[in-house]
Design a protein around this motif. Structure first.
Motif, PDB file in Angstrom:
ATOM      1  N   THR A  42       0.818  -1.215   0.000  1.00 50.63           N
ATOM      2  CA  THR A  42       0.000   0.000   0.000  1.00 50.63           C
ATOM      3  C   THR A  42       0.842   1.251   0.000  1.00 50.63           C
ATOM      4  OG1 THR A  42      -0.127  -0.204   2.403  1.00 50.63           O
ATOM      5  CG2 THR A  42      -1.972  -1.055   1.126  1.00 50.63           C
ATOM      6  N   SER A  43       2.121   1.147   0.382  1.00 54.59           N
ATOM      7  CA  SER A  43       2.950   2.349   0.409  1.00 54.59           C
ATOM      8  C   SER A  43       3.804   2.481  -0.835  1.00 54.59           C
ATOM      9  CB  SER A  43       3.870   2.332   1.648  1.00 54.59           C
ATOM     10  OG  SER A  43       4.784   1.258   1.558  1.00 54.59           O
ATOM     11  N   ALA A  44       3.686   1.510  -1.747  1.00 55.63           N
ATOM     12  CA  ALA A  44       4.492   1.586  -2.950  1.00 55.63           C
ATOM     13  C   ALA A  44       4.072   2.789  -3.770  1.00 55.63           C
ATOM     14  CB  ALA A  44       4.329   0.310  -3.777  1.00 55.63           C
ATOM     15  N   ALA A  45       5.038   3.428  -4.405  1.00 56.46           N
ATOM     16  CA  ALA A  45       4.725   4.624  -5.184  1.00 56.46           C
ATOM     17  C   ALA A  45       5.729   4.753  -6.311  1.00 56.46           C
ATOM     18  CB  ALA A  45       4.791   5.862  -4.302  1.00 56.46           C
ATOM     19  N   PRO A  46       5.395   5.507  -7.374  1.00 56.82           N
ATOM     20  CA  PRO A  46       6.341   5.700  -8.459  1.00 56.82           C
ATOM     21  C   PRO A  46       7.600   6.386  -7.970  1.00 56.82           C
ATOM     22  CG  PRO A  46       4.128   6.485  -9.023  1.00 56.82           C
ATOM     23  CD  PRO A  46       4.140   6.205  -7.561  1.00 56.82           C
ATOM     24  N   SER A  47       8.668   6.210  -8.717  1.00 58.15           N
ATOM     25  CA  SER A  47       9.911   6.886  -8.367  1.00 58.15           C
ATOM     26  C   SER A  47       9.707   8.381  -8.409  1.00 58.15           C
ATOM     27  CB  SER A  47      11.012   6.501  -9.373  1.00 58.15           C
ATOM     28  OG  SER A  47      11.244   5.118  -9.334  1.00 58.15           O
ATOM     29  N   PRO A  48      10.197   9.111  -7.398  1.00 57.09           N
ATOM     30  CA  PRO A  48       9.956  10.554  -7.349  1.00 57.09           C
ATOM     31  C   PRO A  48      10.762  11.297  -8.406  1.00 57.09           C
ATOM     32  CG  PRO A  48      11.451   9.896  -5.613  1.00 57.09           C
ATOM     33  CD  PRO A  48      10.983   8.635  -6.274  1.00 57.09           C
ATOM     34  N   SER A  49      10.257  12.466  -8.784  1.00 57.78           N
ATOM     35  CA  SER A  49      11.002  13.349  -9.663  1.00 57.78           C
ATOM     36  C   SER A  49      11.903  14.215  -8.815  1.00 57.78           C
ATOM     37  CB  SER A  49      10.039  14.224 -10.470  1.00 57.78           C
ATOM     38  OG  SER A  49      10.723  15.224 -11.162  1.00 57.78           O
ATOM     39  N   ALA A  82      -5.792   8.113  15.689  1.00 56.18           N
ATOM     40  CA  ALA A  82      -6.800   7.895  16.726  1.00 56.18           C
ATOM     41  C   ALA A  82      -8.205   8.235  16.263  1.00 56.18           C
ATOM     42  CB  ALA A  82      -6.450   8.710  17.967  1.00 56.18           C
ATOM     43  N   ASP A  83      -8.328   9.169  15.315  1.00 58.21           N
ATOM     44  CA  ASP A  83      -9.671   9.512  14.829  1.00 58.21           C
ATOM     45  C   ASP A  83     -10.135   8.573  13.725  1.00 58.21           C
ATOM     46  OD1 ASP A  83      -8.090  10.318  12.719  1.00 58.21           O
ATOM     47  OD2 ASP A  83      -8.883  12.355  12.611  1.00 58.21           O
ATOM     48  N   GLY A  84      -9.301   7.623  13.332  1.00 57.72           N
ATOM     49  CA  GLY A  84      -9.684   6.618  12.348  1.00 57.72           C
ATOM     50  C   GLY A  84      -9.742   7.105  10.916  1.00 57.72           C
ATOM     51  N   GLN A  85      -9.183   8.278  10.625  1.00 58.30           N
ATOM     52  CA  GLN A  85      -9.331   8.865   9.299  1.00 58.30           C
ATOM     53  C   GLN A  85      -8.154   8.591   8.358  1.00 58.30           C
ATOM     54  OE1 GLN A  85     -12.304  10.437   8.378  1.00 58.30           O
ATOM     55  NE2 GLN A  85     -12.802   9.458  10.340  1.00 58.30           N
ATOM     56  N   LEU A  86      -6.959   8.473   8.889  1.00 57.40           N
ATOM     57  CA  LEU A  86      -5.772   8.338   8.044  1.00 57.40           C
ATOM     58  C   LEU A  86      -4.901   7.183   8.533  1.00 57.40           C
ATOM     59  CD1 LEU A  86      -4.824  12.120   7.726  1.00 57.40           C
ATOM     60  CD2 LEU A  86      -5.532  10.638   5.829  1.00 57.40           C
ATOM     61  N   ALA A  87      -4.108   6.649   7.614  1.00 57.22           N
ATOM     62  CA  ALA A  87      -3.181   5.574   7.949  1.00 57.22           C
ATOM     63  C   ALA A  87      -1.873   5.799   7.202  1.00 57.22           C
ATOM     64  CB  ALA A  87      -3.776   4.212   7.582  1.00 57.22           C
ATOM     65  N   PHE A  88      -0.790   5.305   7.779  1.00 53.79           N
ATOM     66  CA  PHE A  88       0.501   5.338   7.097  1.00 53.79           C
ATOM     67  C   PHE A  88       1.359   4.188   7.609  1.00 53.79           C
ATOM     68  CE2 PHE A  88       0.810   8.211  10.761  1.00 53.79           C
ATOM     69  CZ  PHE A  88       1.986   7.799  11.392  1.00 53.79           C
ATOM     70  N   ASP A  89       2.397   3.866   6.859  1.00 50.91           N
ATOM     71  CA  ASP A  89       3.298   2.775   7.195  1.00 50.91           C
ATOM     72  C   ASP A  89       4.591   3.334   7.776  1.00 50.91           C
ATOM     73  OD1 ASP A  89       1.403   1.056   5.938  1.00 50.91           O
ATOM     74  OD2 ASP A  89       2.311   1.505   3.994  1.00 50.91           O
ATOM     75  N   LEU A  90       5.197   2.599   8.686  1.00 48.80           N
ATOM     76  CA  LEU A  90       6.451   3.039   9.292  1.00 48.80           C
ATOM     77  C   LEU A  90       7.222   1.832   9.796  1.00 48.80           C
ATOM     78  CD1 LEU A  90       5.914   4.441  12.899  1.00 48.80           C
ATOM     79  CD2 LEU A  90       4.116   3.218  11.649  1.00 48.80           C
ATOM     80  N   ILE A 249       6.027   8.957   4.848  1.00 50.72           N
ATOM     81  CA  ILE A 249       5.156  10.095   4.558  1.00 50.72           C
ATOM     82  C   ILE A 249       4.380   9.884   3.270  1.00 50.72           C
ATOM     83  CG2 ILE A 249       5.113  12.571   4.027  1.00 50.72           C
ATOM     84  CD1 ILE A 249       7.439  12.929   5.948  1.00 50.72           C
ATOM     85  N   THR A 250       5.016   9.345   2.244  1.00 56.23           N
ATOM     86  CA  THR A 250       4.321   9.140   0.968  1.00 56.23           C
ATOM     87  C   THR A 250       3.334   7.984   1.019  1.00 56.23           C
ATOM     88  OG1 THR A 250       6.155   7.780   0.110  1.00 56.23           O
ATOM     89  CG2 THR A 250       6.209  10.137  -0.384  1.00 56.23           C
ATOM     90  N   SER A 251       3.348   7.201   2.103  1.00 58.80           N
ATOM     91  CA  SER A 251       2.352   6.127   2.248  1.00 58.80           C
ATOM     92  C   SER A 251       1.062   6.630   2.868  1.00 58.80           C
ATOM     93  CB  SER A 251       2.921   4.989   3.112  1.00 58.80           C
ATOM     94  OG  SER A 251       2.934   5.336   4.493  1.00 58.80           O
ATOM     95  N   LEU A 252       1.003   7.905   3.299  1.00 59.87           N
ATOM     96  CA  LEU A 252      -0.199   8.432   3.941  1.00 59.87           C
ATOM     97  C   LEU A 252      -1.403   8.287   3.020  1.00 59.87           C
ATOM     98  CD1 LEU A 252      -1.205   9.941   6.517  1.00 59.87           C
ATOM     99  CD2 LEU A 252      -0.936  12.054   5.192  1.00 59.87           C
ATOM    100  N   ARG A 253      -2.523   7.831   3.595  1.00 61.90           N
ATOM    101  CA  ARG A 253      -3.711   7.540   2.780  1.00 61.90           C
ATOM    102  C   ARG A 253      -4.941   7.527   3.682  1.00 61.90           C
ATOM    103  NH1 ARG A 253      -0.456   3.347   3.918  1.00 61.90           N
ATOM    104  NH2 ARG A 253      -1.350   1.461   4.835  1.00 61.90           N
ATOM    105  N   PRO A 254      -6.122   7.637   3.116  1.00 64.29           N
ATOM    106  CA  PRO A 254      -7.328   7.497   3.932  1.00 64.29           C
ATOM    107  C   PRO A 254      -7.374   6.095   4.542  1.00 64.29           C
ATOM    108  CG  PRO A 254      -7.835   8.468   1.801  1.00 64.29           C
ATOM    109  CD  PRO A 254      -6.427   7.991   1.723  1.00 64.29           C
ATOM    110  N   ALA A 255      -7.716   5.995   5.812  1.00 62.07           N
ATOM    111  CA  ALA A 255      -7.787   4.694   6.470  1.00 62.07           C
ATOM    112  C   ALA A 255      -8.893   3.859   5.856  1.00 62.07           C
ATOM    113  CB  ALA A 255      -8.047   4.879   7.957  1.00 62.07           C
TER     114      ALA A 255
END
Length: 256
Positions: A42-49, A82-90, A249-255
């Motif tokens: 879920t945190s995979a993303a294209p190579s950055p510019s 805690a508010d259940g709105q966002l998720a990220f990987d670490l 940070i780039t893995s941030l997404r709606p939970a």
């Protein structure tokens, strides 16, 4: 130029005001997948510019960089605010304090990420009221930038960026860290100068932030302690810790 030691000190010419105060959110939830030597899909993303902006009058060059893979044996976890709105990987060895302080009226998220040594690396906040005024501009560089379509709102796609203000001949805003990584909806600067760093992005009900100013006391670059601040910031990009910060940070997404 003296640098503030805080993670997010007040910026010159930039006003950031919380939307009132209210009760704190409940305890956070986190799920830890099985051990893996790569970050979750879920945190995979294209190579950055990667954009390097030279002094005014010189051409701007853009190249594509490939993110380094996580260290062998690294275990990653998924954290939900805690508010259940966002998720990220670490990385599992890092810690998240949520809430990390008083929340604005109406709730929201306020989470601080620290490494295994307890050094703060990034802060995530939502439900923020923001404003900025730009009366001075400074030389700038963008070390790298990457669009984050998972966080798009009303057609506005925020981007992750690691950028600087000032140089050896023209320092950035006094008493303000002049290098930062985080998510922003501010368009990439053009020309040879830019307004002070303003890393906020549109997120219901108002705006959010996820990132930090580069602070050599927290963002340690081994062997670079004697170098000027901006050189340390550039070398920090090559450290495994920074690569993990960018991946987080780039893995941030709606939970959910």
């Amino acid at each position: 130029m003296r640098r503030s030691g805080g993670l997010f000190p007040a910026m010159i010419l930039v006003s950031v005001v919380l939307a009132g105060c209210g009760p704190q959110a409940g305890p956070p939830t986190a799920t830890t997948p099985g051990a893996t030597d790569t970050a979750p899909a879920t945190s995979a993303a294209p190579s950055p510019s990667v954009t390097s902006t030279p002094p005014a009058g010189q051409a701007t060059t853009t190249a594509t960089a490939t993110a380094k893979p996580p260290a062998e044996g690294t275990v990653w976890m998924t954290f939900t605010t805690a508010d259940g709105q966002l998720a990220f990987d670490l990385p599992a060895e890092w810690s998240v304090r949520d809430p990390a302080g008083e929340l604005p009226e109406g709730g929201g998220a306020f989470a601080e990420v620290t490494n295994e040594a307890g050094k703060p690396l990034a802060t995530l906040r939502t439900n923020m009221a923001t404003g900025s005024t730009c009366t001075e501009k400074y030389p700038f560089s963008e070390f790298e930038t990457q669009e984050l379509p998972a966080l798009a709102q009303n057609g506005d796609v925020p981007r992750y960026v690691f950028e600087t203000r000032g140089d050896a001949t023209a320092p950035g805003p006094a008493d303000t860290p002049a290098a930062a990584y985080g998510i922003t909806t501010v368009e990439a600067p053009t020309g040879g100068s830019a307004c002070p760093i303003f890393h906020f992005f549109t997120w219901p009900p108002t705006a959010a932030m996820f990132g930090a100013f580069f602070n050599p006391e927290n963002n340690v670059t081994p062997g670079a302690e004697s170098l000027p601040y901006l050189e340390q910031a550039r070398k920090y990009m090559d450290t495994p810790e920074y690569q993990d910060i960018r991946r987080m940070i780039t893995s941030l997404r709606p939970a959910g």
